[in-house]
Design a protein around this motif. Structure first.
Motif, PDB file in Angstrom:
ATOM      1  N   MET A  44      -3.676   9.558   6.534  1.00 29.03           N
ATOM      2  CA  MET A  44      -3.565  10.811   5.588  1.00 29.03           C
ATOM      3  C   MET A  44      -4.399   9.781   4.515  1.00 29.03           C
ATOM      4  N   ASN A  45      -5.663  10.534   3.563  1.00 29.58           N
ATOM      5  CA  ASN A  45      -6.149  10.290   2.907  1.00 29.58           C
ATOM      6  C   ASN A  45      -6.012  10.437   1.418  1.00 29.58           C
ATOM      7  N   ILE A  46      -5.428   8.874   0.655  1.00 28.80           N
ATOM      8  CA  ILE A  46      -4.200   9.372  -0.875  1.00 28.80           C
ATOM      9  C   ILE A  46      -5.849   9.171  -1.732  1.00 28.80           C
ATOM     10  N   TYR A  47      -6.048   9.787  -2.469  1.00 25.24           N
ATOM     11  CA  TYR A  47      -6.748   9.584  -4.239  1.00 25.24           C
ATOM     12  C   TYR A  47      -5.466   9.168  -5.149  1.00 25.24           C
ATOM     13  N   ILE A  48      -6.378   7.475  -5.500  1.00 29.26           N
ATOM     14  CA  ILE A  48      -6.141   7.591  -6.795  1.00 29.26           C
ATOM     15  C   ILE A  48      -6.688   7.446  -7.315  1.00 29.26           C
ATOM     16  N   GLU A  76       4.047  10.413   6.624  1.00 29.21           N
ATOM     17  CA  GLU A  76       5.445   9.570   6.142  1.00 29.21           C
ATOM     18  C   GLU A  76       5.210   8.556   4.744  1.00 29.21           C
ATOM     19  N   GLU A  77       4.247   7.009   5.543  1.00 20.76           N
ATOM     20  CA  GLU A  77       3.886   6.867   4.411  1.00 20.76           C
ATOM     21  C   GLU A  77       3.563   6.696   3.342  1.00 20.76           C
ATOM     22  N   ALA A  78       2.765   7.807   3.629  1.00 16.98           N
ATOM     23  CA  ALA A  78       1.634   8.210   2.626  1.00 16.98           C
ATOM     24  C   ALA A  78       2.613   9.346   1.439  1.00 16.98           C
ATOM     25  N   ARG A  79       2.576  10.012   1.821  1.00 18.73           N
ATOM     26  CA  ARG A  79       3.849  10.494   1.395  1.00 18.73           C
ATOM     27  C   ARG A  79       5.349  10.277   0.269  1.00 18.73           C
ATOM     28  N   ASN A  80       4.788   8.932   1.029  1.00 16.35           N
ATOM     29  CA  ASN A  80       6.327   7.843  -0.131  1.00 16.35           C
ATOM     30  C   ASN A  80       5.217   7.313  -0.619  1.00 16.35           C
ATOM     31  N   MET A  81       4.079   6.524  -1.114  1.00 15.98           N
ATOM     32  CA  MET A  81       3.400   6.431  -1.592  1.00 15.98           C
ATOM     33  C   MET A  81       2.926   6.881  -3.011  1.00 15.98           C
ATOM     34  N   ILE A  82       3.137   7.930  -2.047  1.00 16.51           N
ATOM     35  CA  ILE A  82       2.349   9.488  -3.155  1.00 16.51           C
ATOM     36  C   ILE A  82       3.571   9.227  -4.259  1.00 16.51           C
ATOM     37  N   SER A  83       4.756   9.931  -4.095  1.00 14.73           N
ATOM     38  CA  SER A  83       6.510   9.726  -4.716  1.00 14.73           C
ATOM     39  C   SER A  83       6.229   9.071  -5.518  1.00 14.73           C
ATOM     40  N   PHE A 127      -9.902   5.104  -3.188  1.00 16.59           N
ATOM     41  CA  PHE A 127      -9.403   6.127  -2.436  1.00 16.59           C
ATOM     42  C   PHE A 127      -8.914   5.048  -1.085  1.00 16.59           C
ATOM     43  N   ALA A 128      -7.594   5.467  -0.967  1.00 17.36           N
ATOM     44  CA  ALA A 128      -7.133   4.777   0.335  1.00 17.36           C
ATOM     45  C   ALA A 128      -6.384   5.239   1.862  1.00 17.36           C
ATOM     46  N   GLU A 129      -6.981   5.451   2.787  1.00 17.96           N
ATOM     47  CA  GLU A 129      -6.442   5.229   3.681  1.00 17.96           C
ATOM     48  C   GLU A 129      -5.504   4.844   4.952  1.00 17.96           C
ATOM     49  N   VAL A 130      -4.098   5.775   5.059  1.00 26.65           N
ATOM     50  CA  VAL A 130      -3.325   5.858   5.109  1.00 26.65           C
ATOM     51  C   VAL A 130      -2.524   5.799   6.510  1.00 26.65           C
ATOM     52  N   PRO A 131      -2.720   5.054   7.850  1.00 31.62           N
ATOM     53  CA  PRO A 131      -2.307   5.857   9.499  1.00 31.62           C
ATOM     54  C   PRO A 131      -1.270   6.752   9.380  1.00 31.62           C
ATOM     55  N   ASP A 132      -0.041   6.553   8.871  1.00 34.10           N
ATOM     56  CA  ASP A 132       1.315   7.324   8.541  1.00 34.10           C
ATOM     57  C   ASP A 132       1.996   7.965   7.936  1.00 34.10           C
ATOM     58  N   LEU A 163      -0.548  -1.176  -2.990  1.00 33.37           N
ATOM     59  CA  LEU A 163      -0.188   0.275  -1.865  1.00 33.37           C
ATOM     60  C   LEU A 163       0.979  -0.641  -0.693  1.00 33.37           C
ATOM     61  N   GLU A 164       0.691  -1.882  -0.032  1.00 29.83           N
ATOM     62  CA  GLU A 164       1.581  -2.360   1.378  1.00 29.83           C
ATOM     63  C   GLU A 164       3.242  -2.332   1.010  1.00 29.83           C
ATOM     64  N   GLU A 165       3.503  -2.273  -0.537  1.00 30.19           N
ATOM     65  CA  GLU A 165       4.367  -2.411  -0.705  1.00 30.19           C
ATOM     66  C   GLU A 165       5.452  -1.060  -0.216  1.00 30.19           C
ATOM     67  N   PHE A 166       4.712  -0.371   0.077  1.00 28.34           N
ATOM     68  CA  PHE A 166       5.660   1.110   0.570  1.00 28.34           C
ATOM     69  C   PHE A 166       4.534   1.755   2.288  1.00 28.34           C
ATOM     70  N   GLY A 167       4.371   0.685   2.883  1.00 26.85           N
ATOM     71  CA  GLY A 167       3.452   0.814   4.064  1.00 26.85           C
ATOM     72  C   GLY A 167       1.722   0.264   4.091  1.00 26.85           C
ATOM     73  N   GLU A 168       1.977   0.415   5.790  1.00 26.45           N
ATOM     74  CA  GLU A 168       0.838   0.334   5.762  1.00 26.45           C
ATOM     75  C   GLU A 168      -0.427   1.156   5.275  1.00 26.45           C
ATOM     76  N   VAL A 169      -1.688   0.329   4.770  1.00 30.00           N
ATOM     77  CA  VAL A 169      -2.531   0.567   4.410  1.00 30.00           C
ATOM     78  C   VAL A 169      -4.215   0.352   5.026  1.00 30.00           C
ATOM     79  N   ASP A 170      -4.741   1.032   6.187  1.00 29.28           N
ATOM     80  CA  ASP A 170      -5.677   0.483   6.723  1.00 29.28           C
ATOM     81  C   ASP A 170      -7.453   0.307   5.984  1.00 29.28           C
ATOM     82  N   SER A 171      -7.211   1.034   4.915  1.00 25.10           N
ATOM     83  CA  SER A 171      -8.133   0.815   3.610  1.00 25.10           C
ATOM     84  C   SER A 171      -8.374   1.180   2.511  1.00 25.10           C
TER      85      SER A 171
END
Length: 81
Positions: A1-5, A53-60, A46-51, A21-29
Protein backbone atom coordinates in the motif's frame (compact mmCIF):
# COMPACT_ATOMS: atom_id res chain seq x y z
CA UNK A 1 0.00 0.00 0.00
CA UNK A 2 1.20 3.50 -0.78
CA UNK A 3 0.83 5.89 2.18
CA UNK A 4 0.70 9.68 2.08
CA UNK A 5 2.37 11.54 4.97
CA UNK A 6 1.60 15.26 5.03
CA UNK A 7 2.10 18.39 7.14
CA UNK A 8 5.72 17.45 7.77
CA UNK A 9 8.31 19.78 9.23
CA UNK A 10 10.52 20.99 6.36
CA UNK A 11 13.60 19.65 8.17
CA UNK A 12 12.36 16.02 8.19
CA UNK A 13 14.73 13.61 6.44
CA UNK A 14 13.68 10.45 4.58
CA UNK A 15 15.73 8.08 6.74
CA UNK A 16 14.34 9.54 10.01
CA UNK A 17 10.77 9.25 8.73
CA UNK A 18 11.39 5.68 7.56
CA UNK A 19 12.69 4.70 11.02
CA UNK A 20 9.56 6.17 12.63
CA UNK A 21 7.26 4.27 10.26
CA UNK A 22 9.21 1.03 10.76
CA UNK A 23 8.19 1.02 14.43
CA UNK A 24 4.80 -0.16 13.09
CA UNK A 25 5.89 -2.54 10.32
CA UNK A 26 8.03 -3.12 7.25
CA UNK A 27 8.60 -0.16 4.92
CA UNK A 28 10.00 -0.69 1.41
CA UNK A 29 10.70 2.97 0.70
CA UNK A 30 10.05 6.56 1.74
CA UNK A 31 10.12 9.37 -0.82
CA UNK A 32 10.15 12.94 0.47
CA UNK A 33 8.75 15.30 -2.16
CA UNK A 34 11.03 18.25 -2.93
CA UNK A 35 10.70 21.39 -5.00
CA UNK A 36 12.57 20.75 -8.24
CA UNK A 37 13.96 24.29 -8.43
CA UNK A 38 15.14 24.79 -4.84
CA UNK A 39 15.52 21.19 -3.66
CA UNK A 40 13.66 22.06 -0.46
CA UNK A 41 11.05 19.77 1.04
CA UNK A 42 7.43 20.47 0.16
CA UNK A 43 6.32 19.08 3.54
CA UNK A 44 4.94 15.74 2.42
CA UNK A 45 6.13 12.26 1.54
CA UNK A 46 5.01 8.87 0.30
CA UNK A 47 5.89 5.50 1.82
CA UNK A 48 5.50 2.10 0.21
CA UNK A 49 4.42 -0.57 2.72
CA UNK A 50 4.22 -4.16 1.38
CA UNK A 51 1.72 -5.47 3.95
CA UNK A 52 -1.70 -3.78 3.77
CA UNK A 53 -2.57 -4.67 7.37
CA UNK A 54 0.66 -3.09 8.66
CA UNK A 55 -0.03 -0.06 6.46
CA UNK A 56 -3.52 0.38 7.94
CA UNK A 57 -2.01 0.06 11.43
CA UNK A 58 0.58 2.77 10.62
CA UNK A 59 -2.17 5.04 9.39
CA UNK A 60 -4.33 4.56 12.50
CA UNK A 61 -1.39 4.89 14.91
CA UNK A 62 0.35 7.87 13.30
CA UNK A 63 -2.41 10.00 11.79
CA UNK A 64 -2.76 13.31 13.67
CA UNK A 65 0.23 12.58 15.92
CA UNK A 66 2.99 15.11 16.49
CA UNK A 67 6.27 14.51 14.69
CA UNK A 68 9.13 17.02 14.89
CA UNK A 69 6.81 19.77 16.06
CA UNK A 70 3.97 19.30 13.55
CA UNK A 71 0.79 17.23 13.51
CA UNK A 72 1.16 14.67 10.71
CA UNK A 73 -1.57 13.66 8.31
CA UNK A 74 -1.19 9.98 7.43
CA UNK A 75 -3.57 8.26 5.04
CA UNK A 76 -3.72 5.90 2.10
CA UNK A 77 -2.37 7.59 -1.01
CA UNK A 78 -4.83 7.82 -3.87
CA UNK A 79 -3.63 7.00 -7.39
CA UNK A 80 -2.98 9.88 -9.79
CA UNK A 81 -5.81 10.63 -12.15
Amino acid sequence: MNIYIGNLNYRVREDDLKRTLEEFGEVDSVRLIKDRDTGRSKGFAFAEVPDDEEARNMISELNETEYQGRQMIVKEALPKR
